[in-house]
Design a protein around this motif. Structure first.
Motif, PDB file in Angstrom:
ATOM      1  N   HIS A  80      61.990  38.072 -47.552  1.00 49.38           N
ATOM      2  CA  HIS A  80      61.742  39.361 -48.198  1.00 49.38           C
ATOM      3  C   HIS A  80      61.655  39.052 -49.681  1.00 49.38           C
ATOM      4  CE1 HIS A  80      62.458  41.744 -44.560  1.00 49.38           C
ATOM      5  NE2 HIS A  80      63.288  40.755 -44.268  1.00 49.38           N
ATOM      6  N   ALA A 100      62.272  48.925 -52.940  1.00 46.89           N
ATOM      7  CA  ALA A 100      61.685  48.583 -51.634  1.00 46.89           C
ATOM      8  C   ALA A 100      62.221  49.547 -50.582  1.00 46.89           C
ATOM      9  CB  ALA A 100      62.012  47.137 -51.272  1.00 46.89           C
ATOM     10  N   PHE A 145      62.700  48.356 -47.022  1.00 51.12           N
ATOM     11  CA  PHE A 145      63.473  47.135 -46.767  1.00 51.12           C
ATOM     12  C   PHE A 145      64.397  47.307 -45.567  1.00 51.12           C
ATOM     13  CE2 PHE A 145      67.345  44.578 -47.436  1.00 51.12           C
ATOM     14  CZ  PHE A 145      66.792  43.306 -47.444  1.00 51.12           C
ATOM     15  N   ALA A 175      62.439  46.993 -42.332  1.00 54.69           N
ATOM     16  CA  ALA A 175      61.788  45.691 -42.128  1.00 54.69           C
ATOM     17  C   ALA A 175      62.789  44.558 -41.940  1.00 54.69           C
ATOM     18  CB  ALA A 175      60.884  45.380 -43.316  1.00 54.69           C
ATOM     19  N   PHE A 176      63.987  44.729 -42.435  1.00 49.65           N
ATOM     20  CA  PHE A 176      64.986  43.661 -42.438  1.00 49.65           C
ATOM     21  C   PHE A 176      65.619  43.468 -41.066  1.00 49.65           C
ATOM     22  CE2 PHE A 176      69.297  42.096 -42.778  1.00 49.65           C
ATOM     23  CZ  PHE A 176      69.130  40.964 -43.555  1.00 49.65           C
ATOM     24  N   ASP A 190      67.634  37.341 -41.974  1.00 54.35           N
ATOM     25  CA  ASP A 190      66.516  37.184 -42.899  1.00 54.35           C
ATOM     26  C   ASP A 190      67.010  36.695 -44.253  1.00 54.35           C
ATOM     27  OD1 ASP A 190      64.775  37.985 -40.927  1.00 54.35           O
ATOM     28  OD2 ASP A 190      64.315  39.939 -41.818  1.00 54.35           O
ATOM     29  N   VAL A 232      66.498  36.679 -48.542  1.00 54.68           N
ATOM     30  CA  VAL A 232      65.970  37.320 -49.739  1.00 54.68           C
ATOM     31  C   VAL A 232      65.490  36.215 -50.675  1.00 54.68           C
ATOM     32  CG1 VAL A 232      66.577  38.639 -51.813  1.00 54.68           C
ATOM     33  CG2 VAL A 232      67.383  39.396 -49.564  1.00 54.68           C
ATOM     34  N   ASP A 262      56.018  37.290 -49.043  1.00 54.81           N
ATOM     35  CA  ASP A 262      56.750  38.265 -48.242  1.00 54.81           C
ATOM     36  C   ASP A 262      56.314  38.146 -46.789  1.00 54.81           C
ATOM     37  OD1 ASP A 262      58.680  40.451 -48.452  1.00 54.81           O
ATOM     38  OD2 ASP A 262      57.037  41.701 -47.706  1.00 54.81           O
TER      39      ASP A 262
END
Length: 167
Positions: A8, A41, A44, A47-48, A52, A54, A113
């Protein structure tokens, strides 16, 4: 120790107000984590996925010395934060709670991304599994790796009351 997840990507100067918005400070850390990055975001959270990574540019975690910022990311399930550079306080707070904060100059040149990345602390490299590109991280001392292995400074102290060791 290696972490693999979807990247991300964030830019430069992501401050602690962006990471943990002040609107939620009276809430639990779990609720604060649900709103991580909301000002910059808004999608976020959707989508997370736990695990994941950063990835960010220069001066990540600038602003106030809010301990909630790295804590919320750890509670959310961020496996590592990789940035071109960090604010000193965010970096120190991340280490203290056992959230891997990895400095990797040039990482935003090789990661986009949504790319699948591997952050290998022992090898000192971030590999973009999507493109095959990689970038070296700044060296991490064995003592610092032992803090991450223990899960943070307090956990390390419980296991090693004599202090940091190179074991």
């Amino acid at each position: 120790m290696a972490f693999e997840g979807v990247a991300h990507l964030f830019g430069d100067d992501v401050n602690t107000d962006y990471i943990t918005p002040t609107d939620y400070f009276s809430e639990s850390i779990e609720t604060i984590a649900e709103h991580a990055f909301e000002p910059i975001a808004p999608d976020f959270h959707d989508a997370f996925e736990p695990g994941d990574v950063v990835v960010a540019g220069e001066n990540f975690g600038s602003g106030s010395s809010r301990e909630t910022a790295p804590k919320a990311l750890k509670v959310k399930g961020v496996s590592a934060v990789v940035a071109e550079s960090f604010s000193r306080l965010f970096y120190r707070n991340g280490v203290a709670i056992g959230l891997p904060v990895v400095t990797a100059p040039g990482v935003t040149d090789v990661v986009s991304d949504g790319d699948e990345v591997v952050v290998d602390l022992k090898a000192g490299v971030v590999r973009n599994q999507t493109t095959g590109a990689s970038v070296e991280t700044e060296p991490m001392s064995p003592a610092l790796r032992s803090v991450y292995d223990a899960g943070g400074l307090l956990e390390h102290y419980e296991r090693h009351p004599e202090g940091l060791t190179l074991e």
